[in-house]
Structures are given as structure tokens and as C-alpha cells.
Scaffold this active site. Structure first.
Site, PDB file in Angstrom:
ATOM      1  N   ASP A 136       0.818  -1.216   0.000  1.00  0.00           N
ATOM      2  CA  ASP A 136       0.000   0.000   0.000  1.00  0.00           C
ATOM      3  C   ASP A 136       0.859   1.276   0.000  1.00  0.00           C
ATOM      4  O   ASP A 136       0.654   2.173   0.828  1.00  0.00           O
ATOM      5  CB  ASP A 136      -0.921   0.033   1.237  1.00  0.00           C
ATOM      6  CG  ASP A 136      -1.679  -1.263   1.455  1.00  0.00           C
ATOM      7  OD1 ASP A 136      -2.113  -1.871   0.467  1.00  0.00           O
ATOM      8  OD2 ASP A 136      -1.827  -1.664   2.638  1.00  0.00           O
TER       9      ASP A 136
ATOM     10  N   GLU B 270     -11.342  -0.012  -3.123  1.00  0.00           N
ATOM     11  CA  GLU B 270     -10.463   0.524  -2.059  1.00  0.00           C
ATOM     12  C   GLU B 270      -9.284   1.230  -2.714  1.00  0.00           C
ATOM     13  O   GLU B 270      -9.227   1.381  -3.931  1.00  0.00           O
ATOM     14  CB  GLU B 270      -9.992  -0.604  -1.130  1.00  0.00           C
ATOM     15  CG  GLU B 270      -9.154  -1.669  -1.813  1.00  0.00           C
ATOM     16  CD  GLU B 270      -8.808  -2.847  -0.902  1.00  0.00           C
ATOM     17  OE1 GLU B 270      -9.233  -2.888   0.256  1.00  0.00           O
ATOM     18  OE2 GLU B 270      -8.101  -3.756  -1.380  1.00  0.00           O
TER      19      GLU B 270
HETATM   20  O1  FUB Z   1      -3.104  -3.562   3.631  1.00  0.00           O
HETATM   21  C1  FUB Z   1      -4.395  -3.829   4.112  1.00  0.00           C
HETATM   22  C2  FUB Z   1      -5.413  -3.539   3.065  1.00  0.00           C
HETATM   23  O2  FUB Z   1      -5.160  -4.324   1.916  1.00  0.00           O
HETATM   24  C3  FUB Z   1      -5.398  -2.135   2.544  1.00  0.00           C
HETATM   25  O3  FUB Z   1      -5.976  -1.219   3.415  1.00  0.00           O
HETATM   26  C4  FUB Z   1      -6.119  -2.327   1.269  1.00  0.00           C
HETATM   27  O4  FUB Z   1      -6.045  -1.252   0.390  1.00  0.00           O
HETATM   28  C5  FUB Z   1      -5.468  -3.583   0.749  1.00  0.00           C
HETATM   29  O5  FUB Z   1      -4.270  -3.305   0.080  1.00  0.00           O
END
Ligand code: FUB
Length: 330
Positions: free
Chosen positions: A12, A230
Site C-alpha cells: 500500500d 479501495e
Molecule cells: O493492507 C491492508 C489492506 O489491503 C489495505 O488497506 C487495502 O487497500 C489492501 O491493500
């Protein structure tokens, strides 16, 4: 393309240029016995490191500035320090935004402040008022105004807030659920202008609407190849605002463009095809006149979904400002 960081698992990546260096604010993945599930419980991270480099040449060293914030430093957090980001405020200080579960297991977004881009960071004792869900991405516009984008479906709980603000939390939507069916529109990421001191939302949270170019209407909920899941990110090139994001269960990085930080944004295409691993999450930053995509995959761990590694690739635009698809590592 080799990972940028190999002594830890990192994911991320939110990249920014501060003081002439590229600073990377990633999640710090760690081993766990927790079984993979659609809630993301296996992403059980407990601290953050900050990294920086003065060159994106593949041979250039990346400095690990060490642990800058950990779960036990943050009074309101129970677990799961997920994808962070950072911004510089008008006061010259640096603000680290991070999502985590509170003591009731609900994701909120916190802020921590430091004097230097590499921290250390001191967290506020409470999460940002009115914050919820995950994946904060800060954006400071060319006029100096700061915004925070956020939100993520399923484990990120965004589907529990279909009526908008934090007070409308509906726990019956917990789990791998989201709107679906004829006429249902996709849930959007959220955005709010930040207060001048960078600690709170300065306004009601708004929904980020992505329009389908062929209809001019919001993307359908069942359009999993294009709907927001996301990993919101905002960058500005010229006068165009590029809102980019992950489509989650279809595993694309996509973007949409608009003329204001709030949108609406019109879907523009895919930036990156699926990588090895379930999640895909990124940032886009200009450094020394070239544009770069930071993202992660699971190549270094041999495909373990929750053990990811940050990579960087140059991106290019065509004459109309469309982002050209980035070749995926084979
Ligand atoms: O790293 C945890 C979660 O996985 C992140 O918040 C999302 O975007 C995904 O990458």
C-alpha cells in the site's frame, strides 16, 4: 522488476516528494497464523516504517527510517494498522493518516504529527471525528488546500455506511457484502476537506462519484471491473484531477478524471492489470519531471496474499492526458 524493499514486507505504498526526496509510507506486512478470509483479518499489521530515496534509479539505495508509529502508541486502536498516507501542513509539519480498528472493532482514521517527513509521529488521542473505513489518501491541491479521500469495501467496512456519515453505521452489512442488482449504483470512496491544522474534517464527508463515459451515469454496483473497491489516490496533472483506485475482487488499478478534487470523475481506464496476490494498491507521484506508479505484489513471498512488497514503475500519458497501461511484471 525487483521490489524496492526486500528486508521487510511492505504494501500500500503512498509516495510523496518532500524536501527533494521521495518518501514512501507503506503498510508493514507481517507473518501471521490467521487464515485468509474476505474480512482481511490476515492483514494484521502492528507498526509503520517510513522509507526514502533521492533517486528512482533501480540501483539507488532506499533508506529505512525505522518504526515511526506502533499500535501500542495509539490510545484508541485495537489492531490492524492498514494503509497509511502523509501530507505536509501549512505549518510545515508532517501529518501521517492511518486506518485501524478501534476498541469496538470498527475501522476509523487517525492522524499523527511529526516535525520531519520520516517522523517519528505522535498520534492524536482520538480518531478524526466523523471518520470511518480505511485507506486514507491525502491530497494537497496547488492552492494549498488539503483533502482526505478514504474508504474500502468488505473488510474495510465502507458498505456499512450507505447513508453517508459515520452515524449511519449499519453492522448488518459487515462481511463480503455490497449493493447489487438492477439499478443499484456502486458505493463511492469518500472525501472531505481538512481543517487548516490538518487534524479534522472541515466539512461533511462527501461521496466520490465515478461516471461511466458511455452513459454519463454513475457506475453500476455490479460493474466489478470498474467500480471503486479501495485504495483511493488523487494526483493532479495540469488542471486535471486523477482519482485512481483498486477494483478489489477484479484486481485492477483504474482511474477516472475530473475538474475539481470532489469530482464527479469520469472513468478513464485501467492503469495496471492484476498482479500476483489478491490486493492491489498504489500511489502516483511526479518526481524530477517524470511520473511514477508505486504499487505492490506478492512476488517476493511467492504469492502469500498478506506478505506483499512495494515496487515502482514509470507511467506515461498520451496527448489527451490518458494514462497508458503499465506492463505487469511476468
Ligand atoms: O493492507 C491492508 C489492506 O489491503 C489495505 O488497506 C487495502 O487497500 C489492501 O491493500
Amino acid at each position: 522488476m525487483a521490489p524496492l524493499i526486500t528486508h521487510l514486507y511492505t504494501a500500500d505504498p503512498s509516495a510523496h516528494v518532500f524536501e527533494g526526496r521521495v518518501y514512501i509510507y507503506p503498510s508493514h506486512d507481517r507473518e501471521t497464523d490467521i487464515q485468509f478470509n474476505d474480512n482481511g483479518d490476515q492483514y494484521d499489521m502492528a507498526d509503520y516504517h517510513v522509507f526514502s530515496t533521492d533517486s528512482l534509479d533501480p540501483a539507488a539505495p532506499v533508506v529505512d527510517h525505522g518504526v515511526v508509529l506502533r499500535t501500542e502508541d495509539i490510545p484508541w486502536v485495537s489492531k490492524q494498522l492498514w494503509a497509511p498516507d502523509a501530507a505536509q501542513g501549512r505549518d510545515g509539519k508532517y501529518y501521517l493518516y492511518f486506518p485501524a480498528r478501534d476498541k469496538e472493532n470498527v475501522f476509523r482514521i487517525g492522524v499523527a504529527v511529526g516535525d520531519r517527513p520520516e517522523g517519528p509521529f505522535t498520534p492524536d488521542p482520538e480518531p478524526i471525528k466523523g471518520s470511518y473505513s480505511i485507506d486514507p489518501a491525502s491530497f494537497v491541491d496547488t492552492d494549498g488546500q488539503a483533502y482526505l479521500y478514504f474508504g474500502g469495501l468488505w473488510g474495510g467496512q465502507l458498505q456499512c455506511y450507505q447513508k453517508g456519515n459515520a452515524d449511519t453505521y449499519d453492522a448488518s452489512w459487515l462481511g463480503p457484502k455490497e449493493p447489487s442488482g438492477p439499478g443499484a449504483k456502486a458505493l463511492g470512496a469518500r472525501v472531505a476537506r481538512l481543517t487548516d491544522d490538518m487534524h479534522q474534517f472541515a466539512e461533511e464527508v462527501r461521496e466520490v462519484v465515478i461516471l461511466a463515459p458511455e452513459t454519463g451515469e454513475p457506475i453500476d454496483a455490479d460493474d466489478h471491473d470498474r467500480r471503486f473497491f479501495e485504495a483511493a489516490w488523487m494526483h493532479k496533472r495540469g488542471d486535471t484531477y486523477y482519482f485512481s483506485y483498486s477494483t478489489g475482487d477484479s484486481h485492477y488499478l483504474c482511474y477516472a478524471t475530473g475538474t475539481t478534487p470532489y469530482g464527479p470523475f469520469t472513468y478513464g481506464g485501467r492503469i495496471l492489470e492484476p498482479v500476483l496476490g489478491w490486493t492491489t494498491h498504489h500511489s502516483i507521484v511526479e518526481f524530477q519531471g517524470r511520473w511514477w506508479l508505486f504499487h505492490h505484489d506478492c512476488e517476493l513471498s511467492g504469492g502469500v496474499n498478506h506478505l506483499r512488497s512495494v515496487k515502482v514503475k514509470e507511467i506515461f500519458y498520451d496527448d489527451e492526458g490518458k494514462i497508458l497501461p503499465v506492463p505487469v511484471d511476468q
